[in-house]
Design a protein around this motif. Structure first.
Motif, PDB file in Angstrom:
ATOM      1  N   GLN A  71       0.854  -1.191   0.000  1.00 23.96           N
ATOM      2  CA  GLN A  71       0.000   0.000   0.000  1.00 23.96           C
ATOM      3  C   GLN A  71       0.891   1.242   0.000  1.00 23.96           C
ATOM      4  OE1 GLN A  71      -3.539   0.487   0.792  1.00 23.96           O
ATOM      5  NE2 GLN A  71      -3.778  -1.641   0.122  1.00 23.96           N
ATOM      6  N   PRO A  72       0.537   2.248  -0.808  1.00 23.33           N
ATOM      7  CA  PRO A  72       1.408   3.435  -0.844  1.00 23.33           C
ATOM      8  C   PRO A  72       1.674   4.020   0.542  1.00 23.33           C
ATOM      9  CG  PRO A  72      -0.315   3.583  -2.511  1.00 23.33           C
ATOM     10  CD  PRO A  72      -0.590   2.333  -1.738  1.00 23.33           C
ATOM     11  N   GLU A  73       0.633   4.077   1.372  1.00 21.75           N
ATOM     12  CA  GLU A  73       0.811   4.674   2.693  1.00 21.75           C
ATOM     13  C   GLU A  73       1.748   3.812   3.550  1.00 21.75           C
ATOM     14  OE1 GLU A  73      -2.867   6.004   4.366  1.00 21.75           O
ATOM     15  OE2 GLU A  73      -1.903   6.831   6.142  1.00 21.75           O
ATOM     16  N   ALA A  76       5.324   4.344   2.268  1.00 19.15           N
ATOM     17  CA  ALA A  76       5.833   5.639   2.722  1.00 19.15           C
ATOM     18  C   ALA A  76       6.220   5.574   4.186  1.00 19.15           C
ATOM     19  CB  ALA A  76       4.776   6.722   2.489  1.00 19.15           C
ATOM     20  N   ALA A  77       5.366   4.947   5.004  1.00 14.10           N
ATOM     21  CA  ALA A  77       5.638   4.871   6.444  1.00 14.10           C
ATOM     22  C   ALA A  77       6.889   4.039   6.708  1.00 14.10           C
ATOM     23  CB  ALA A  77       4.439   4.275   7.178  1.00 14.10           C
ATOM     24  N   LYS A  79       9.411   3.435   4.641  1.00 19.09           N
ATOM     25  CA  LYS A  79      10.601   4.156   4.159  1.00 19.09           C
ATOM     26  C   LYS A  79      11.028   5.220   5.151  1.00 19.09           C
ATOM     27  CE  LYS A  79      10.720   4.294  -0.904  1.00 19.09           C
ATOM     28  NZ  LYS A  79      10.123   5.080  -2.009  1.00 19.09           N
ATOM     29  N   PRO A 234      -0.120  11.400   7.051  1.00 16.85           N
ATOM     30  CA  PRO A 234       0.166  10.329   6.093  1.00 16.85           C
ATOM     31  C   PRO A 234       1.087  10.813   4.976  1.00 16.85           C
ATOM     32  CG  PRO A 234      -2.166  10.384   6.612  1.00 16.85           C
ATOM     33  CD  PRO A 234      -1.547  11.577   7.263  1.00 16.85           C
ATOM     34  N   PHE A 235       1.995   9.983   4.559  1.00 24.26           N
ATOM     35  CA  PHE A 235       2.977  10.244   3.497  1.00 24.26           C
ATOM     36  C   PHE A 235       4.026  11.280   3.884  1.00 24.26           C
ATOM     37  CE2 PHE A 235      -0.829   8.813   1.257  1.00 24.26           C
ATOM     38  CZ  PHE A 235      -0.316   7.710   0.596  1.00 24.26           C
ATOM     39  N   LYS A 236       3.876  11.890   5.072  1.00 21.91           N
ATOM     40  CA  LYS A 236       4.854  12.909   5.421  1.00 21.91           C
ATOM     41  C   LYS A 236       5.551  12.591   6.741  1.00 21.91           C
ATOM     42  CE  LYS A 236       5.397  17.826   5.806  1.00 21.91           C
ATOM     43  NZ  LYS A 236       4.808  18.667   6.832  1.00 21.91           N
ATOM     44  N   GLU A 238       4.209  10.068   9.043  1.00 22.51           N
ATOM     45  CA  GLU A 238       3.623   8.898   9.687  1.00 22.51           C
ATOM     46  C   GLU A 238       4.637   7.753   9.692  1.00 22.51           C
ATOM     47  OE1 GLU A 238      -0.748   7.059   9.501  1.00 22.51           O
ATOM     48  OE2 GLU A 238       0.393   6.774   7.667  1.00 22.51           O
ATOM     49  N   TRP A 243       1.355   3.784  11.786  1.00 25.77           N
ATOM     50  CA  TRP A 243       0.518   3.202  10.728  1.00 25.77           C
ATOM     51  C   TRP A 243      -0.092   1.882  11.212  1.00 25.77           C
ATOM     52  CZ3 TRP A 243      -2.600   3.714   6.978  1.00 25.77           C
ATOM     53  CH2 TRP A 243      -2.778   2.766   5.973  1.00 25.77           C
TER      54      TRP A 243
END
Lengths: 287, 298
Positions: A71-73, A76-77, A79, A234-236, A238, A243
């Motif tokens: 999932q993209p979120e 991102a979390a 990473k 989210p994406f910044k 998180e 998550w």
């Protein structure tokens, strides 16, 4: 008493002679009851939950696992968590060395207090840690430094909670480091930088690596101190643990379990890898 | 190293510690008391705050004794018996230190929650674990589980069984051996372990927040009360609660610090998840230390 200090610290075999006066039932209780209770307690609190995590993560098959993890979120979390943890582990390895150096080699009034302060991030509950940082470096900062809701806030929180690991792994080794070698190197004309690079750092490297590994593992899973200052955007900002928390609150337990498994596996790989590196260091030191 | 580097290093180290730890922790005391002692007192005596304090106390009163008995039991088993799978027991004890508290909480939800493995069984008997006191106790007990084991086990291994065996051959019952021989020799490390366990239980957040549901006035412990206060801008309550926990943390440090100066050598209130003996990292240098410098020497 002397041989106690040198006794190998392996498990000691149980006394073979049972007490002549101890009742049979008491002995039976000691033999079966105690271990039984211990294993039950451990199963209820650790073994079953870990098994349930693995089982839920893979309950929908590998496809579902991959779906949850990619999932993209989630990506991102993960990473963000990974690079923040790496950065903090690396930075605190250096900061920890400097602090340990000052505590071991320097002398000044109040050193005992400074030494005690190192453990404060460990003793302080994580939420309180988050609140303290938010107070000083948040929107109401007296210094007008507002890093709340930014990755810098995350770095700050992680640096706070991992500090004891970085200092305490290096400090005892530095204290035991042979200073005669350093003095010999210096008297033979080595510059301070050369002494540091050739004599001091090789001796400290295994301990620094160990400390960085522990700091990294702790940072990967940190929640309480990060959650207040990061804002969980989210994406910044998180992080993985938050998550997982939000997935668990929205009843996507399998998804939460999948991310958890990835997080735990990452920590394991790093800790095992560090252990391997340290053994190699130790061998090359001994040779 | 040359004295040229002394001052920069000292300033750097103390500056980093000051800005990262000392000043931030000091600032919550300032914020808690900036409107006077009375305001802080009012903030921690609201019904919700009192309930959070009470709940935190109850959780500690249950979880700490459980962890203590378990910890001494595991330490006795690992130090006094050789058996297959000892390494597994040893490793499993460290699991709560190696994984995120949130994941600890999640694992408990997956076993004892509504849709968990035991969910139906528990529901049929009217037992609610998750979103209720038992879940909070279990989460707290799990995260604090390793401390007593890790403090007591090395001491038990160090003292060996000579005295215990002597007592047994003289006819002492197992309980008498434990009470008269074993317990006195582990008393200090046990109190150390219990202190760490208590500190962790009182301050746990991540594991508890997942299992508790944070229902105000019902399942809100002190740490959840603090977080709730920040999120809902009731900062007076949050700062007052944080000061209570910070004072407890300072007391814990003071207790452990005094212990350390009493000659316990390098004892640090953390234990690595992967390596049970931090001093193991000093192995190549060990040969240079005399036995009397070993961390457990009296």
């Amino acid at each position: 008493m002397v041989d106690l200090a040198t006794r190998p610290s392996g498990p000691v075999p149980a006394p073979a002679v049972p007490g002549p006066r101890s009742g049979r039932s008491v002995r039976l209780l000691g033999r079966v009851g105690g271990p039984g209770l211990v294993v039950t307690y451990l199963s209820l609190l650790v073994v079953l939950p870990v098994a349930a995590l693995l089982s839920h993560a893979l309950s929908g098959g590998l496809g579902a696992f991959w779906h949850a993890v990619s999932q993209p979120e989630a990506v991102a979390a993960l990473k963000l968590t990974l690079w923040c943890s790496l950065a903090v582990a690396a930075f605190n390895a250096v900061a920890g060395l400097v602090i340990a150096w000052v505590l071991v080699r320097d002398d000044f009034r109040g050193k005992g207090v400074v030494n005690a302060v190192i453990d404060l991030p460990f003793a302080l509950p994580t939420v309180v840690a988050g609140l303290t940082l938010l107070t000083l470096y948040g929107p109401d900062s007296p210094f007008h430094v507002d890093v709340a809701n930014t990755p810098v806030g995350i770095l700050l929180a992680l640096a706070f909670v991992t500090l004891p690991f970085s200092v305490r792994s290096v400090q005892p080794v530095l204290a035991e480091l042979d200073r005669e070698t350093e003095e010999a190197a210096a008297s033979l004309g080595a510059t301070p930088a050369a002494v540091l690079r050739r004599v001091i750092l090789p001796g400290l490297a295994p301990a620094m690596l160990a400390g960085a590994g522990l700091a990294f593992a702790r940072a990967l899973g940190e929640f309480g101190s990060v959650v207040l200052i990061s804002g969980n955007i989210p994406f910044k900002t998180e992080v993985a643990s938050s998550w997982i928390y939000s997935l668990s609150q929205s009843d996507d337990l399998s998804g939460a379990a999948a991310i958890s498994v990835v997080l735990v596996a990452t920590a394991l790989v790093v800790l095992v890898g560090i252990g391997f590196l340290r053994r190699r260091f130790d061998i090359s030191e001994a040779a | 190293m040359s004295s040229r580097w002394r001052w920069p290093l000292r300033v750097g180290a103390l500056g980093y510690l000051g800005l990262l730890v000392v000043v931030p922790v000091g600032s919550i005391f300032y914020r808690a008391f900036q409107h006077g002692l009375g305001a802080a007192w009012d903030a921690v005596t609201t019904p919700d705050a009192l309930h959070a304090l009470w709940l935190t106390f109850i959780v500690a009163a249950i979880a700490v004794p459980l962890d203590t008995v378990f910890g001494v039991g595991v330490a006795l088993i690992l130090s006094r018996h050789r058996f297959r799978g000892a390494w597994l027991l040893d490793a499993l004890v460290d699991v709560p230190l190696a994984i995120s508290p949130v994941i600890v909480g999640l694992g408990l939800v997956l076993v004892y929650g509504k849709t968990g493995w035991f969910g139906n069984w528990l529901a049929a008997r009217g037992i609610q674990v998750i979103f209720s006191l038992p879940g909070i106790v279990m989460a707290s007990a799990t995260v604090a589980l390793p401390y007593v084991v890790r403090e007591v086990l090395p001491v038990l291994q160090e003292i060996g069984t000579d005295q215990e065996q002597a007592a047994v051959t003289l006819g002492a019952a197992p309980l008498a051996v434990f009470a008269r021989i074993t317990l006195p020799s582990i008393r200090r490390s046990l109190s150390y372990g219990v202190t760490l366990t208590t500190a962790r239980v009182l301050g746990e957040f991540g594991a508890v927040v997942v299992v508790s549901g944070a229902i105000e006035g019902r399942t809100q412990t002190l740490t959840l009360f603090i977080q709730d206060g920040i999120e809902n801008l009731d900062t007076a309550g949050a700062y007052a609660g944080a000061v209570i926990l910070a004072v407890i943390a300072l007391l814990v440090l003071a207790a452990l610090g005094r212990d350390r100066t009493e000659g316990r050598g390098r004892r640090h209130p953390w234990r690595s998840p992967s390596d049970p003996s931090p001093s193991g990292s000093a192995r190549p240098l060990r040969s240079t230390t005399s036995p009397s410098m070993s961390p457990t020497a009296p």
